[in-house]
Design a protein around this motif. Structure first.
Motif, mmCIF file in Angstrom:
data_model
loop_
_atom_site.group_PDB
_atom_site.id
_atom_site.type_symbol
_atom_site.label_atom_id
_atom_site.label_comp_id
_atom_site.label_asym_id
_atom_site.label_seq_id
_atom_site.Cartn_x
_atom_site.Cartn_y
_atom_site.Cartn_z
ATOM 1 N N ASP A 1 0.818 -1.201 0.000
ATOM 2 C CA ASP A 1 0.000 0.000 0.000
ATOM 3 C C ASP A 1 0.863 1.267 0.000
ATOM 4 N N GLY A 2 1.938 1.235 -0.796
ATOM 5 C CA GLY A 2 2.811 2.391 -0.936
ATOM 6 C C GLY A 2 3.862 2.539 0.136
ATOM 7 N N ARG A 3 3.959 1.587 1.088
ATOM 8 C CA ARG A 3 4.924 1.669 2.185
ATOM 9 C C ARG A 3 5.980 0.581 2.054
ATOM 10 N N ASP A 4 7.218 0.943 2.268
ATOM 11 C CA ASP A 4 8.342 0.027 2.134
ATOM 12 C C ASP A 4 8.462 -0.823 3.397
ATOM 13 N N MET A 5 8.092 -2.104 3.309
ATOM 14 C CA MET A 5 8.103 -2.963 4.478
ATOM 15 C C MET A 5 9.527 -3.345 4.908
ATOM 16 N N MET A 6 10.460 -3.335 3.961
ATOM 17 C CA MET A 6 11.836 -3.675 4.310
ATOM 18 C C MET A 6 12.490 -2.566 5.141
ATOM 19 N N ALA A 7 11.973 -1.352 5.030
ATOM 20 C CA ALA A 7 12.537 -0.224 5.768
ATOM 21 C C ALA A 7 11.832 0.012 7.106
ATOM 22 N N MET A 8 10.769 -0.731 7.356
ATOM 23 C CA MET A 8 10.008 -0.545 8.594
ATOM 24 C C MET A 8 10.737 -1.127 9.793
ATOM 25 N N SER A 9 10.527 -0.505 10.954
ATOM 26 C CA SER A 9 10.985 -1.100 12.203
ATOM 27 C C SER A 9 10.021 -2.220 12.587
ATOM 28 N N ALA A 10 10.419 -3.050 13.574
ATOM 29 C CA ALA A 10 9.554 -4.137 14.027
ATOM 30 C C ALA A 10 8.234 -3.588 14.563
ATOM 31 N N GLY A 11 8.286 -2.472 15.271
ATOM 32 C CA GLY A 11 7.071 -1.879 15.811
ATOM 33 C C GLY A 11 6.143 -1.377 14.727
ATOM 34 N N GLU A 12 6.697 -0.761 13.692
ATOM 35 C CA GLU A 12 5.879 -0.272 12.585
ATOM 36 C C GLU A 12 5.209 -1.425 11.850
ATOM 37 N N ARG A 13 5.946 -2.517 11.688
ATOM 38 C CA ARG A 13 5.350 -3.665 10.999
ATOM 39 C C ARG A 13 4.248 -4.297 11.843
ATOM 40 N N ARG A 14 4.423 -4.342 13.166
ATOM 41 C CA ARG A 14 3.402 -4.927 14.034
ATOM 42 C C ARG A 14 2.091 -4.146 13.958
ATOM 43 N N ARG A 15 2.177 -2.852 13.704
ATOM 44 C CA ARG A 15 0.952 -2.056 13.607
ATOM 45 C C ARG A 15 0.175 -2.358 12.318
ATOM 46 N N ILE A 16 0.852 -2.908 11.333
ATOM 47 C CA ILE A 16 0.193 -3.270 10.074
ATOM 48 C C ILE A 16 -0.307 -4.714 10.105
ATOM 49 N N ILE A 17 0.557 -5.627 10.602
ATOM 50 C CA ILE A 17 0.232 -7.044 10.597
ATOM 51 C C ILE A 17 -0.909 -7.326 11.568
ATOM 52 N N GLY A 18 -1.941 -7.980 11.079
ATOM 53 C CA GLY A 18 -3.119 -8.258 11.879
ATOM 54 C C GLY A 18 -4.203 -7.218 11.690
ATOM 55 N N LYS A 19 -3.817 -6.040 11.207
ATOM 56 C CA LYS A 19 -4.788 -4.979 10.969
ATOM 57 C C LYS A 19 -5.026 -4.774 9.481
ATOM 58 N N GLU A 20 -3.980 -4.451 8.739
ATOM 59 C CA GLU A 20 -4.128 -4.222 7.298
ATOM 60 C C GLU A 20 -3.778 -5.462 6.477
ATOM 61 N N ILE A 21 -2.907 -6.306 7.011
ATOM 62 C CA ILE A 21 -2.590 -7.609 6.397
ATOM 63 C C ILE A 21 -2.879 -8.674 7.446
ATOM 64 N N ALA A 22 -3.737 -9.614 7.126
ATOM 65 C CA ALA A 22 -4.074 -10.681 8.063
ATOM 66 C C ALA A 22 -3.847 -12.029 7.401
ATOM 67 N N MET A 23 -3.626 -13.053 8.219
ATOM 68 C CA MET A 23 -3.315 -14.381 7.677
ATOM 69 C C MET A 23 -4.128 -15.448 8.405
ATOM 70 N N ILE A 24 -4.647 -16.385 7.632
ATOM 71 C CA ILE A 24 -5.329 -17.564 8.171
ATOM 72 C C ILE A 24 -4.387 -18.747 7.981
ATOM 73 N N PHE A 25 -4.084 -19.437 9.064
ATOM 74 C CA PHE A 25 -3.097 -20.512 9.003
ATOM 75 C C PHE A 25 -3.766 -21.856 8.736
ATOM 76 N N GLN A 26 -2.967 -22.826 8.279
ATOM 77 C CA GLN A 26 -3.550 -24.069 7.786
ATOM 78 C C GLN A 26 -3.959 -25.051 8.872
ATOM 79 N N GLU A 27 -3.507 -24.877 10.102
ATOM 80 C CA GLU A 27 -3.914 -25.749 11.193
ATOM 81 C C GLU A 27 -4.671 -24.913 12.215
ATOM 82 N N PRO A 28 -5.987 -24.802 12.079
ATOM 83 C CA PRO A 28 -6.736 -23.868 12.935
ATOM 84 C C PRO A 28 -6.645 -24.190 14.419
ATOM 85 N N ILE A 29 -6.741 -25.467 14.788
ATOM 86 C CA ILE A 29 -6.707 -25.821 16.210
ATOM 87 C C ILE A 29 -5.329 -25.519 16.801
ATOM 88 N N ALA A 30 -4.278 -25.790 16.028
ATOM 89 C CA ALA A 30 -2.920 -25.520 16.511
ATOM 90 C C ALA A 30 -2.613 -24.025 16.536
#
Length: 288
Positions: A71-100
């Motif tokens: 979305d126009g933002r360089d993820m390689m230049a982000m700090s860990a904190g900046e990436r955490r604010r995006i992950i789960g909010k703007e980019i979300a992931m469903i994993f293949q083992e739901p119970i685990a």
């Protein structure tokens, strides 16, 4: 402009035998509202590629890319904190083992509400109301009561619906579904796929579907990337891939489908990695 633009992604792990390259120069783009399927056999680097985007690989993994822009933002230049604010909010992931993937020590309500608390800062009542709304949206019966259930008290299909609810909690722009039907029986697989496609259309989000099931690809995707041994072998729209595959690996993969079986033997892919070459445009960042 592409919502996610990745160029020449490389992921390496240190092993006793030396560096192991799990992803070798993969490039991809996905547009808003588009469904992109990444298909390939186990070990082809599908999940590792997306875990690299999510920042969820272990610290021992070495991740590099010429470009990783969301979305126009360089993820390689982000700090860990900046990436955490995006992950789960703007980019979300469903994993293949739901119970685990769900924490067995907390109720499903707590786990959904935690996403809302961290990313949106909602108060307790608002979080609860939103959690009930999400469980209703993904088809969980008696959602208010189910918020108090632990993962082991729910079926595999229900846990997968909870994972989808968590992923959709903040209305992400991009949803990554990592083989979301693998651990489910055939009837539930169909229900989950239908639910994902319905929610993708309703929310207008981009969807990356990771799978090894060519039937899922044909049913859900706009475009397809074929991966093998960490490399992109081919990229095409769905119709072109099935009607006129360009890579010899893609042709072998399609010929190995069970419906192409003759007699009592299932088709297999013969040969070694060196026998397969990418399609001419597969290594390029631009679309076919």
């Amino acid at each position: 402009m592409a919502l996610l633009d990745i160029r020449n992604l490389v992921v390496e792990f240190d092993t006793a035998a030396g560096p192991f390259r799990a992803v070798d120069g993969v490039s991809l783009q996905v547009d808003p509202r588009e469904v992109l399927a990444i298909v390939g056999e186990s070990g082809s680097g599908k999940s590792v590629s997306m875990l690299a985007v999510m920042g969820l690989l272990p610290w021992t993994a070495k991740v590099s890319a010429e470009r990783m822009v969301f979305d126009g933002r360089d993820m390689m230049a982000m700090s860990a904190g900046e990436r955490r604010r995006i992950i789960g909010k703007e980019i979300a992931m469903i994993f293949q083992e739901p119970i685990a993937s769900l924490n067995p020590c907390f109720t499903v309500g707590f786990q959904i509400e935690e996403v809302l608390r961290f990313h949106l800062g909602l108060d307790k009542k608002s979080r609860r109301d939103r959690a009930v709304e999400l469980l209703t949206q993904v088809g969980i019966p008696d959602p208010a009561a189910r918020l108090n259930a632990f993962p082991h008290q729910m079926s595999g299909g229900q846990c997968q619906r909870v994972m989808i609810a968590m992923a959709l909690a903040c209305n992400p722009k991009l949803l990554i579904a990592d083989e979301p039907t693998t651990a489910l029986d055939v009837t539930i697989q169909k229900q989950i796929l239908d639910l994902l496609m319905q929610l993708q259309a309703e929310h207008g989000m981009a969807l990356i579907m990771i799978t090894h099931n060519m039937g899922v690809v044909a049913e859900t995707a706009d475009r397809v990337i074929v991966q093998y041994k960490g490399r992109k072998m081919e990229e095409a729209d769905v119709l072109s891939l099935f009607e006129n595959p360009q890579s010899n690996y893609t042709r072998a993969l399609l010929s190995a489908l069970p419906e192409n079986a003759t007699g009592d033997r299932l088709p297999t892919i013969a040969g070694l990695m060196e026998d397969f070459t990418p399609a001419p445009s597969a290594g390029e960042g631009a679309r076919p």
